[in-house]
Design a protein around this motif. Structure first.
Motif, short mmCIF file in Angstrom:
data_model
loop_
_atom_site.label_atom_id
_atom_site.label_comp_id
_atom_site.label_asym_id
_atom_site.label_seq_id
_atom_site.Cartn_x
_atom_site.Cartn_y
_atom_site.Cartn_z
N UNK A 124 20.97 -10.85 45.95
CA UNK A 124 21.85 -9.77 46.39
C UNK A 124 22.07 -8.74 45.29
N UNK A 125 21.93 -9.15 44.04
CA UNK A 125 22.04 -8.20 42.93
C UNK A 125 20.95 -7.13 43.03
N UNK A 126 19.75 -7.53 43.45
CA UNK A 126 18.65 -6.57 43.62
C UNK A 126 18.77 -5.81 44.93
N UNK A 127 19.30 -6.47 45.95
CA UNK A 127 19.46 -5.79 47.25
C UNK A 127 20.43 -4.63 47.15
N UNK A 128 21.43 -4.75 46.27
CA UNK A 128 22.36 -3.65 46.08
C UNK A 128 21.67 -2.41 45.52
N UNK A 129 20.59 -2.62 44.79
CA UNK A 129 19.82 -1.51 44.23
C UNK A 129 18.62 -1.15 45.11
N UNK A 130 18.63 -1.65 46.35
CA UNK A 130 17.59 -1.36 47.34
C UNK A 130 16.22 -1.84 46.89
N UNK A 131 16.17 -2.98 46.23
CA UNK A 131 14.92 -3.61 45.83
C UNK A 131 14.67 -4.82 46.72
N UNK A 132 13.46 -4.99 47.23
CA UNK A 132 13.18 -6.16 48.09
C UNK A 132 13.26 -7.44 47.28
N UNK A 133 14.06 -8.38 47.75
CA UNK A 133 14.25 -9.64 47.02
C UNK A 133 14.73 -10.70 48.01
N UNK A 134 14.55 -11.94 47.61
CA UNK A 134 14.99 -13.08 48.43
C UNK A 134 15.23 -14.27 47.52
N UNK A 135 15.95 -15.26 48.02
CA UNK A 135 16.26 -16.48 47.27
C UNK A 135 15.77 -17.68 48.06
N UNK A 136 14.99 -18.53 47.42
CA UNK A 136 14.52 -19.77 48.05
C UNK A 136 15.42 -20.91 47.57
N UNK A 137 15.95 -21.67 48.51
CA UNK A 137 16.88 -22.74 48.16
C UNK A 137 16.75 -23.89 49.16
N UNK A 138 17.13 -25.07 48.68
CA UNK A 138 17.23 -26.23 49.57
C UNK A 138 18.52 -26.22 50.36
N UNK A 139 19.47 -25.36 49.95
CA UNK A 139 20.77 -25.31 50.61
C UNK A 139 20.73 -24.31 51.76
N UNK A 140 21.35 -24.71 52.86
CA UNK A 140 21.37 -23.85 54.04
C UNK A 140 22.37 -22.71 53.89
N UNK A 141 23.46 -22.97 53.16
CA UNK A 141 24.50 -21.97 53.00
C UNK A 141 24.94 -21.90 51.53
#
Length: 251
Positions: free
Chosen positions: A61-78
């Motif tokens: 979300x830090x990159x999304x605020x700057x309009x950069x495509x990003x995502x986080x891969x996690x084992x946690x659903x939430x």
């Protein structure tokens, strides 16, 4: 399952969409399947960035605020999972077999996207395997996980000469080129946290005498003072006695 959290849904035909397709296929092919479970899958989780929150839910979300495509891969659903929000790190509860399969699946998906291993119809070619099992070393991952769990990873507590920063820089320099350190200043909108202690400090321990020594020392000082008292008293008595004798002789 692996969960891919993002703030903006990738549109079909974009590079982000193609990367997600490769990751989804590699997770189904290489991610560890537990006994009794079906096909492994990469679950897409969409969550908008809430600007009113004090803390960001996910790292991307830090990159999304700057309009950069990003995502986080996690084992946690939430992001509200208690295991994710804990301040304690215990690497002994980490399944290295599961971690190995996660790294293998993600690395394979990214490599297939970079080298464009797709058919003419745009489908992912499953016959191509970029990394072998020996390429992802479990012993190296275990050592790196041990280092990460023994040092504070909070950005506010990381100094320029931090041991953890040096390890990460050395690891990246081994597999990539042009690695440089960049000092990031906190955003003005971020909450301010003041830490009055440091992650490492010096503990000083002094070896002192036992309590019985203090007792004997006090008795010795008392006897010494008493002897001086007796000496002063007897000296005064002797002077008075000699003075009386002198007066008698003088009379």
């Amino acid at each position: 399952r692996l969960h891919l959290h993002f703030s903006r849904t990738p549109k079909e035909g974009t590079n982000s969409y193609t990367l997600v397709q490769h990751l989804s296929q590699s997770v189904r092919q290489f991610f560890l399947k537990r006994e009794g479970e079906g096909v492994s899958e990469l679950v897409l989780r969409h969550k908008k960035v809430k600007l009113g929150d004090d803390l960001l839910a996910w790292e991307h979300e830090r990159f999304s605020l700057k309009r950069l495509p990003a995502a986080t891969v996690s084992l946690f659903e939430s992001h509200t999972d208690p295991r994710r929000n804990s301040m304690f790190v215990d690497s002994s509860h980490v399944s290295m077999e599961l971690l190995h399969s996660s790294v293998k699946a993600l690395a394979e998906g990214v490599a297939r996207y970079i080298y464009n291993f797709s058919s003419e119809e745009g489908e992912v070619d499953e016959s191509v395997e970029v990394f072998t099992n020996e390429a992802v070393q479990v012993d190296y991952m275990t050592a790196l996980l041990s280092v990460l769990s023994q040092h504070s990873r909070s950005p506010l507590l990381l100094a320029k000469d931090s041991f953890l920063v040096g390890v990460l820089e050395q690891t990246l320099s081994k597999y990539t080129h042009g690695v440089t350190r960049f000092l990031q200043k906190p955003e003005e909108s971020d909450p301010e946290f003041v830490f009055y202690s440091v992650p490492t400090t010096t503990l000083q321990v002094y070896s002192v005498k036992p309590a019985i020594f203090d007792l004997f020392l006090a008795i010795g000082i008392a006897l010494y003072a008493f002897l001086w008292y007796l000496a002063v008293v007897f000296t005064k008595v002797d002077r008075m006695f000699l003075l009386k004798q002198w007066k008698v002789k003088a009379s």
